[in-house]
Design an enzyme around this catalytic site. Structure first.
Site, PDB file in Angstrom:
ATOM      1  N   GLN A  34      34.719  43.037  48.793  1.00  0.00           N
ATOM      2  CA  GLN A  34      34.430  41.794  48.082  1.00  0.00           C
ATOM      3  C   GLN A  34      34.689  40.605  49.000  1.00  0.00           C
ATOM      4  OE1 GLN A  34      33.263  39.215  46.221  1.00  0.00           O
ATOM      5  NE2 GLN A  34      33.673  40.410  44.395  1.00  0.00           N
ATOM      6  N   ARG A  36      34.446  37.431  48.168  1.00  0.00           N
ATOM      7  CA  ARG A  36      35.066  36.328  47.441  1.00  0.00           C
ATOM      8  C   ARG A  36      36.569  36.575  47.386  1.00  0.00           C
ATOM      9  NH1 ARG A  36      32.726  32.964  44.207  1.00  0.00           N
ATOM     10  NH2 ARG A  36      30.919  34.309  43.960  1.00  0.00           N
ATOM     11  N   SER A  50      31.539  32.965  26.883  1.00  0.00           N
ATOM     12  CA  SER A  50      30.087  33.124  26.801  1.00  0.00           C
ATOM     13  C   SER A  50      29.716  34.567  26.437  1.00  0.00           C
ATOM     14  CB  SER A  50      29.453  32.731  28.135  1.00  0.00           C
ATOM     15  OG  SER A  50      28.092  33.052  28.160  1.00  0.00           O
ATOM     16  N   GLY A  55      27.053  37.955  24.473  1.00  0.00           N
ATOM     17  CA  GLY A  55      26.959  39.257  25.113  1.00  0.00           C
ATOM     18  C   GLY A  55      26.735  39.093  26.605  1.00  0.00           C
ATOM     19  N   GLU A  75      32.215  41.198  39.827  1.00  0.00           N
ATOM     20  CA  GLU A  75      33.659  41.254  39.579  1.00  0.00           C
ATOM     21  C   GLU A  75      34.100  40.251  38.516  1.00  0.00           C
ATOM     22  OE1 GLU A  75      37.993  41.143  41.823  1.00  0.00           O
ATOM     23  OE2 GLU A  75      36.206  41.723  42.958  1.00  0.00           O
ATOM     24  N   GLU A 108      24.702  39.723  48.017  1.00  0.00           N
ATOM     25  CA  GLU A 108      24.735  39.173  46.663  1.00  0.00           C
ATOM     26  C   GLU A 108      25.671  37.981  46.604  1.00  0.00           C
ATOM     27  OE1 GLU A 108      26.138  38.786  42.469  1.00  0.00           O
ATOM     28  OE2 GLU A 108      27.358  39.547  44.099  1.00  0.00           O
TER      29      GLU A 108
END
Length: 187
Positions: A34, A36, A50, A55, A75, A108
């Site tokens: 990861q 981030r 949200s 959903g 994540e 991504e």
């Protein structure tokens, strides 16, 4: 692809390696690649709110490995599900090797707007090093100019204190790029 007279075999190949499932959140390991490093709790709280109301709009992506699932992307969505104590999460299960998983996770995250410039630079550098790519090959993979990639990677030459300043928004990436050529710490 028909309109653009494009070869859609890549798209069909990617779709054939994709399955959709609902997976128990406790069976999902976090991605060790990861890029981030900072997760804003308020953003996770907002996302959880949200998800509670509407959903999950976009499933997470995982790979199946050693009788466990390993997260490729999503994540913050996974953290939100855990926070809401929802036991199962919609997920795309990809059939990919470690190298492709790493590439997918980094690309991504690079495409997201909320990564800081140093996280982006580290991600580009990891992709280039671990996948043995040139900056030109990288630019094609992520849809960015080679000069943009080069400018990000150059930030890693900065003193760690200046890198922290960029991460914390005390100085801009542009200011950091100007400081790269100053060799004296005193200046």
């Amino acid at each position: 692809s028909a309109i653009l007279n494009d070869d859609d075999s890549k798209i069909n190949k990617n779709l054939s390696s994709l399955n959709f499932n609902e997976i128990d959140v406790d069976l999902i390991r976090l991605n060790p690649y990861q890029p981030r490093t900072n997760f804003n709790q308020k953003d996770i709280d907002d996302l959880a709110s949200s998800i509670k109301e509407l959903g999950l709009i976009q499933p997470i992506t995982v790979k199946f490995d050693d009788n466990n699932y390993e997260l490729i992307s999503g994540e913050r969505r996974l953290r939100s599900f855990k926070q809401l104590k929802i036991k199962k999460i919609p997920a795309y299960v990809r059939k990919v090797n470690d190298q492709t998983s790493l590439e997918m996770a980094l690309v991504e995250n690079i495409q997201r707007k909320d990564l800081d410039p140093i996280e982006i630079a580290i991600s580009y550098n990891r992709l280039i090093d671990e996948l043995n790519l040139s900056q030109d090959e990288m630019s094609k993979r992520v849809g960015k100019d080679r000069s943009t990639i080069s400018n990000y990677i150059r930030l890693l030459k900065l003193d760690p204190i200046i890198q922290s300043g960029i991460r914390d928004n005390f100085i801009t990436m542009g200011h950091g790029r100007c400081l790269i050529n100053i060799n004296s710490k005193d200046k």
